[in-house]
Write an enzyme that holds these catalytic residues in place. Structure first.
Site, PDB file in Angstrom:
ATOM      1  N   ASP A  13      45.798  58.861   2.984  1.00  0.00           N
ATOM      2  CA  ASP A  13      45.480  57.480   2.584  1.00  0.00           C
ATOM      3  C   ASP A  13      46.110  56.438   3.506  1.00  0.00           C
ATOM      4  OD1 ASP A  13      44.227  58.649   0.326  1.00  0.00           O
ATOM      5  OD2 ASP A  13      46.189  58.778  -0.639  1.00  0.00           O
ATOM      6  N   LYS A  16      42.815  56.073   7.760  1.00  0.00           N
ATOM      7  CA  LYS A  16      42.189  56.766   8.893  1.00  0.00           C
ATOM      8  C   LYS A  16      40.736  56.351   9.058  1.00  0.00           C
ATOM      9  CE  LYS A  16      43.342  60.802   7.129  1.00  0.00           C
ATOM     10  NZ  LYS A  16      44.315  60.422   6.103  1.00  0.00           N
ATOM     11  N   GLY A  40      39.119  61.161   0.789  1.00  0.00           N
ATOM     12  CA  GLY A  40      38.321  59.972   0.506  1.00  0.00           C
ATOM     13  C   GLY A  40      38.542  58.971   1.618  1.00  0.00           C
ATOM     14  N   HIS A  41      37.583  58.854   2.494  1.00  0.00           N
ATOM     15  CA  HIS A  41      37.714  57.906   3.604  1.00  0.00           C
ATOM     16  C   HIS A  41      36.950  56.629   3.276  1.00  0.00           C
ATOM     17  CE1 HIS A  41      38.830  61.166   6.738  1.00  0.00           C
ATOM     18  NE2 HIS A  41      39.832  60.802   5.970  1.00  0.00           N
ATOM     19  N   GLN A 223      43.633  64.005   4.616  1.00  0.00           N
ATOM     20  CA  GLN A 223      45.020  64.049   4.132  1.00  0.00           C
ATOM     21  C   GLN A 223      46.009  63.639   5.243  1.00  0.00           C
ATOM     22  OE1 GLN A 223      43.186  67.329   3.303  1.00  0.00           O
ATOM     23  NE2 GLN A 223      42.275  66.038   1.765  1.00  0.00           N
TER      24      GLN A 223
HETATM   25  P1  IMP Z   1      44.428  69.415  -3.515  1.00  0.00           P
HETATM   26  O1  IMP Z   1      44.189  69.150  -2.077  1.00  0.00           O
HETATM   27  O2  IMP Z   1      43.336  68.902  -4.426  1.00  0.00           O
HETATM   28  O3  IMP Z   1      44.767  70.863  -3.797  1.00  0.00           O
HETATM   29  O4  IMP Z   1      45.735  68.572  -3.968  1.00  0.00           O
HETATM   30  C1  IMP Z   1      47.023  68.877  -3.451  1.00  0.00           C
HETATM   31  C2  IMP Z   1      47.815  67.607  -3.212  1.00  0.00           C
HETATM   32  O5  IMP Z   1      47.265  66.883  -2.135  1.00  0.00           O
HETATM   33  C3  IMP Z   1      47.834  66.641  -4.399  1.00  0.00           C
HETATM   34  O6  IMP Z   1      49.078  65.970  -4.442  1.00  0.00           O
HETATM   35  C4  IMP Z   1      46.746  65.641  -4.035  1.00  0.00           C
HETATM   36  O7  IMP Z   1      46.934  64.400  -4.663  1.00  0.00           O
HETATM   37  C5  IMP Z   1      46.947  65.563  -2.535  1.00  0.00           C
HETATM   38  N1  IMP Z   1      45.736  65.147  -1.818  1.00  0.00           N
HETATM   39  C6  IMP Z   1      44.643  65.869  -1.581  1.00  0.00           C
HETATM   40  N2  IMP Z   1      43.747  65.162  -0.871  1.00  0.00           N
HETATM   41  C7  IMP Z   1      44.303  63.964  -0.647  1.00  0.00           C
HETATM   42  C8  IMP Z   1      43.873  62.803   0.074  1.00  0.00           C
HETATM   43  O8  IMP Z   1      42.798  62.729   0.666  1.00  0.00           O
HETATM   44  N3  IMP Z   1      44.752  61.758   0.094  1.00  0.00           N
HETATM   45  C9  IMP Z   1      45.960  61.816  -0.520  1.00  0.00           C
HETATM   46  N4  IMP Z   1      46.395  62.872  -1.178  1.00  0.00           N
HETATM   47  C10 IMP Z   1      45.584  63.953  -1.250  1.00  0.00           C
END
Ligand code: IMP
Length: 431
Positions: A13, A16, A40-41, A223
């Protein structure tokens, strides 16, 4: 052979989407190398907001082609729904989107297992996005995965589901969850199959041939490095490698083909989900920062936890990232503050720590040490040149650069494309 990587240097977040949007102007290809529809971009062009979860955000540029690389995990339903959403906004997708045949699928049982595991983790829950990401990667590594390639033949696909199904049936039943039939799963995926099939290619050959022809490729990270399964705040991480090493395994390109790595950082810190966050602001100021920065998850809508810029965490990302250019985002969000704090190091059991330790699972006993800077107390969105920034804002940027040992080439002062200050024309005006 320019292969430029864009990577988040915090917990995701960072903004990017905006940087990718700039560089995509000049790119032939934008490729995703890891993650799934957990990302989520958000891209805002002339006030119009688009949020993409799975399809590379380069798709918003009509001349750019996009690849979902083998390192991504794809939920067929999410992919088809996102294609439809883009098409409804008048964006042609199908002739410009490709998916690697060795990309793994997120199956309906992965989503279910993700929720089930989170519910049973109790106080230790990770706060996943619930999209089945970790479970799909788990099956990939356990060699129970199902890939895009398997969508070519329904009998073989059903056979694979039937082979792996007993493991899940036992697991679900033992936790009192509803069992499901192989046919149900096959039919659920097959509903999307015909729309996905024409997109499936040998993505490794495709991207290497394009690079060899001199085409410009952007590798779009999702991420951030601090959520990397190997280098992040484990176990509170995602299940892939957002760090630049993931580009090689997630697209099938050799390390020597990477020409630049653009790191993206926000002028403060946020994280969504559980896990240690040493500089988190727990009082009303944290709430204000969330409101000023619109810090709500682009995928789940969850409020993001907010805190001060953390140089200790950043030093780890820069060590791993091999960053050649840094973009500083959302500097304008700090404009209301009288004072701004920056964490220069931690104190743990009386010891000074200046790089994020890998064993850090809780903030208990960790004291952030801060340096305080004077706020500029005026809006930054009309500013277009670094020298026109208020002196306090310049000082803040200089201080960050000194503390982390890297230069900010791009400073964002608002969500729109125009609200940007370039300090390195060479990179951001063309690849
Ligand atoms: P997962 O990727 O759904 O397994 O989540 C694992 C961790 O990564 C959690 O803390 C999510 O909130 C975090 N996470 C996954 N995708 C994103 C993203 O695009 N932005 C911020 N945090 C993310």
């Amino acid at each position: 052979m320019p292969l430029v990587v864009i990577v988040g240097c915090q917990w995701g977040d960072e903004g990017k989407g905006k940087v990718i949007d700039f560089l995509a102007h000049d790119a032939d290809w934008v490729a995703r190398y890891q993650g799934g529809n957990n990302a989520g971009h958000t891209v805002i062009v002339h006030g119009k907001k688009s949020i993409l979860h799975l399809i590379p955000s380069g798709i918003l540029h009509p001349n750019v082609k996009c690849l979902i690389g083998n390192g991504v995990v794809v939920d067929p339903q999410a992919l088809v729904e996102e294609i439809h959403l883009l098409e409804e906004s008048g964006i042609a997708v199908r002739e410009r989107l490709f998916v690697s045949e060795n990309t793994h699928l997120i199956m309906p049982y992965h989503r279910k297992l993700d929720h089930m595991m989170e519910a049973r983790r109790g106080a230790n829950k990770i706060g996943t996005t619930g999209r089945g990401i970790g479970c799909a990667y788990g099956d990939k590594v356990a060699r129970h995965g199902i890939r895009m390639h398997d969508l070519r033949d329904k009998d073989k696909f059903a056979q694979k589901v039937a082979t792996f199904s007993p493991f899940y049936q036992h697991l679900f039943q033992s936790y009192g969850e509803q069992p499901w039939s192989v046919d149900e799963v096959v039919e659920e995926v097959w509903r999307y199959r015909d729309e996905i099939l024409p997109l499936i290619v040998d993505g490794v050959t495709l991207i290497n041939e394009e690079l060899d022809k001199g085409k410009k490729v952007l590798a779009e990270g999702a991420q951030g490095i601090l959520l990397d399964v190997d280098f992040g705040t484990y176990p509170f991480v995602t299940s892939s490698n957002p760090s630049p090493g993931g580009v090689c395994t997630g697209l099938g390109v050799a390390p020597r083909k990477i020409s630049k790595v653009v790191g993206v950082v926000k002028a403060y810190s946020t994280r969504v989900g559980a896990g240690p966050f040493v500089t988190e602001i727990h009082d009303e100021l944290g709430t204000k920062l969330r409101e000023w920065g619109g810090e709500f998850g682009a995928t789940t809508g969850r409020p993001r936890r907010c805190g001060w810029f953390d140089c200790v965490a950043l030093r780890r990302s820069l060590q791993i990232g091999g960053i050649t250019n840094l973009a500083l985002m959302k500097l304008d969000v700090l404009s209301e503050l009288d004072e701004i704090r920056v964490c220069t190091h931690y104190r743990i059991n009386g010891k000074t720590v200046d790089i994020l330790p890998f064993g850090l699972e809780t903030t208990e006993g960790v004291e952030p040490v801060y340096e305080t800077f004077k706020g500029w107390k005026q809006p930054l969105d009309p500013v277009r040149s670094f020298d026109d920034l208020p002196q306090e804002a310049q000082d803040y940027v200089f201080a960050l650069e000194k503390l982390i040992g890297a230069r900010m080439d791009f400073v964002s002062v608002g969500p729109d494309r125009e609200e940007t200050i370039f300090r390195s024309e060479e990179l951001f005006r063309g690849l």
